[in-house]
Write an enzyme that holds these catalytic residues in place. Structure first.
Site, mmCIF file in Angstrom:
data_model
loop_
_atom_site.group_PDB
_atom_site.id
_atom_site.type_symbol
_atom_site.label_atom_id
_atom_site.label_comp_id
_atom_site.label_asym_id
_atom_site.label_seq_id
_atom_site.Cartn_x
_atom_site.Cartn_y
_atom_site.Cartn_z
ATOM 1 N N ASP A 1 0.822 -1.209 0.000
ATOM 2 C CA ASP A 1 0.000 0.000 0.000
ATOM 3 C C ASP A 1 0.858 1.261 0.000
ATOM 4 O O ASP A 1 0.507 2.259 -0.628
ATOM 5 C CB ASP A 1 -0.926 -0.007 1.225
ATOM 6 C CG ASP A 1 -1.904 -1.170 1.194
ATOM 7 O OD1 ASP A 1 -2.652 -1.290 0.213
ATOM 8 O OD2 ASP A 1 -1.911 -1.974 2.148
ATOM 9 N N LEU B 1 2.085 1.938 -3.537
ATOM 10 C CA LEU B 1 0.980 2.468 -4.338
ATOM 11 C C LEU B 1 0.765 3.943 -4.043
ATOM 12 O O LEU B 1 0.664 4.771 -4.962
ATOM 13 C CB LEU B 1 -0.304 1.680 -4.056
ATOM 14 C CG LEU B 1 -1.578 2.255 -4.683
ATOM 15 C CD1 LEU B 1 -1.503 2.236 -6.197
ATOM 16 C CD2 LEU B 1 -2.813 1.508 -4.182
ATOM 17 N N SER B 2 0.689 4.308 -2.758
ATOM 18 C CA SER B 2 0.440 5.700 -2.407
ATOM 19 C C SER B 2 1.598 6.602 -2.811
ATOM 20 O O SER B 2 1.389 7.753 -3.227
ATOM 21 C CB SER B 2 0.172 5.829 -0.900
ATOM 22 O OG SER B 2 -1.211 5.823 -0.634
ATOM 23 N N LEU C 1 -16.000 3.487 -1.836
ATOM 24 C CA LEU C 1 -15.802 3.352 -3.280
ATOM 25 C C LEU C 1 -14.716 4.338 -3.708
ATOM 26 O O LEU C 1 -14.593 5.425 -3.137
ATOM 27 C CB LEU C 1 -17.097 3.647 -4.041
ATOM 28 C CG LEU C 1 -18.305 2.767 -3.697
ATOM 29 C CD1 LEU C 1 -19.566 3.318 -4.353
ATOM 30 C CD2 LEU C 1 -18.062 1.330 -4.126
ATOM 31 N N ASP D 1 -16.490 7.600 -6.269
ATOM 32 C CA ASP D 1 -17.758 8.270 -5.979
ATOM 33 C C ASP D 1 -17.578 9.720 -5.549
ATOM 34 O O ASP D 1 -18.557 10.421 -5.267
ATOM 35 C CB ASP D 1 -18.545 7.514 -4.909
ATOM 36 C CG ASP D 1 -17.823 7.453 -3.566
ATOM 37 O OD1 ASP D 1 -16.631 7.824 -3.512
ATOM 38 O OD2 ASP D 1 -18.444 7.018 -2.568
ATOM 39 N N GLU E 1 2.556 5.645 5.977
ATOM 40 C CA GLU E 1 3.314 6.874 6.243
ATOM 41 C C GLU E 1 2.674 7.597 7.419
ATOM 42 O O GLU E 1 1.601 8.193 7.288
ATOM 43 C CB GLU E 1 3.310 7.776 4.998
ATOM 44 C CG GLU E 1 4.138 9.038 5.144
ATOM 45 C CD GLU E 1 5.628 8.762 5.155
ATOM 46 O OE1 GLU E 1 6.357 9.487 5.852
ATOM 47 O OE2 GLU E 1 6.062 7.818 4.459
#
Length: 308
Positions: free
Chosen positions: A66, A69-70, A219, A222, A280
């Site tokens: 994660d 990705l961030s 989601l 959205d 982080e």
């Protein structure tokens, strides 16, 4: 397919992953121009993203957990280009917890993840933009605070390697006798809450900290944040644990959770608190979190639970 140019940004901890090597080779055999860059230190992702854009790359793939990705999403998000002008984003999950990938239904196997990117057109992806007393951050998955955040921050890296997501549970159990609630005020356009909380989730994605489902209906397209507050629990720790056992962790939390959905949320805490932004940790007393709708485009499974 031929003529596609991809750049895979690989977390340095995964350089020895043979499945990634084989998957990269397989995509090259299919005609994709796929180059690999490895991150070793702060600033590498920023340089690699800028290089990829300069080279006209179609898709940038974060290969890691994660945090990776961030990191890649953040380096794309704070550029001046619009989402349509930027490369699309893909993910090959290689981390310990892979919370975003799990909730999104992205395949665990590197080759399957790359094949999914090839097969599925990129979709709009919202991002969280966090203002922590003037310092700006971006987050692709979940900003979390409270007990779960302390567990994630304190979990030993060696323990993660040995136990995977179970490491967070082990660390959490060791902290059960010293859960200190965080006193804060939360405000959105039509919701306010004040008190002590033991867990807080502000989600684009649904889970954090190795499987803690904090925002079960979130989601990524959205234009809204899913906000979940778990207030401090009254009564003895033993009765709380009994509720967890009887109903399962999620069942117990559902009974006490406060939830709302909003385009932004402001947090004002009595003392400096830590928000975990996909690994982080950021510490401040005041936060403003905005949902920036459709900031990027990302390749996700067609039937992903995170898509509206």
């Amino acid at each position: 397919m031929r003529g596609l140019r991809w750049r895979l940004i690989l977390n340095g901890k995964s350089t020895g992953n043979q499945e990634v090597r084989e998957a990269v080779h397989a995509l090259r055999e299919q005609g994709v121009t796929l180059e690999v860059r490895v991150t070793w230190e702060d600033g590498d992702a920023e340089r690699y993203v800028a290089e990829a854009i300069e080279h006209g790359v179609d898709t940038i793939i974060a290969a890691g957990g994660d945090g990776t990705l961030s990191e890649v999403a953040e380096t794309l998000a704070h550029r001046d280009e619009t989402a349509d002008a930027l490369p699309s984003l893909g993910l090959v999950p290689l981390g310990t917890a892979n919370d975003f990938a799990t909730a999104a239904g992205i395949p665990d196997e590197p080759l399957q993840a790359l094949q999914m990117i090839l097969a599925q057109a990129a979709r709009p992806l919202d991002l969280l933009r966090i203002d922590a007393e003037g310092d700006l951050w971006w987050c692709a998955n979940v900003a979390s605070g409270g007990f779960g955040t302390e567990v994630t921050v304190e979990t030993d890296e060696g323990l993660k390697k040995v136990l995977g997501g179970l490491a967070y549970l082990v660390t959490g159990i060791s902290r059960l006798g010293r859960i200190e609630p965080i006193r804060a005020r939360l405000r959105t356009p039509d919701f306010s809450w004040e008190g002590g909380f033991i867990a807080l989730g502000i989600g684009n994605g649904r889970q954090a900290g190795g499987g803690q489902v904090l925002c079960p209906e979130a989601l990524v397209d959205d234009g809204l944040l899913d906000v979940t507050v778990i207030p401090e629990l009254s009564g003895e720790v033993a009765s709380t644990l009994a509720a967890l056992v009887r109903g399962g962790k999620q069942g117990a939390l559902e009974q006490v959770a406060e939830r709302t959905r909003a385009p932004w949320v402001e947090i004002d805490a009595d003392e400096p608190m830590t928000l975990n932004l996909d690994g982080e940790p950021v510490k401040a007393r005041r936060f403003r979190i905005d949902c920036v709708a459709s900031r990027l485009r990302m390749h996700l499974p067609l039937d992903s639970a995170l898509l509206a």
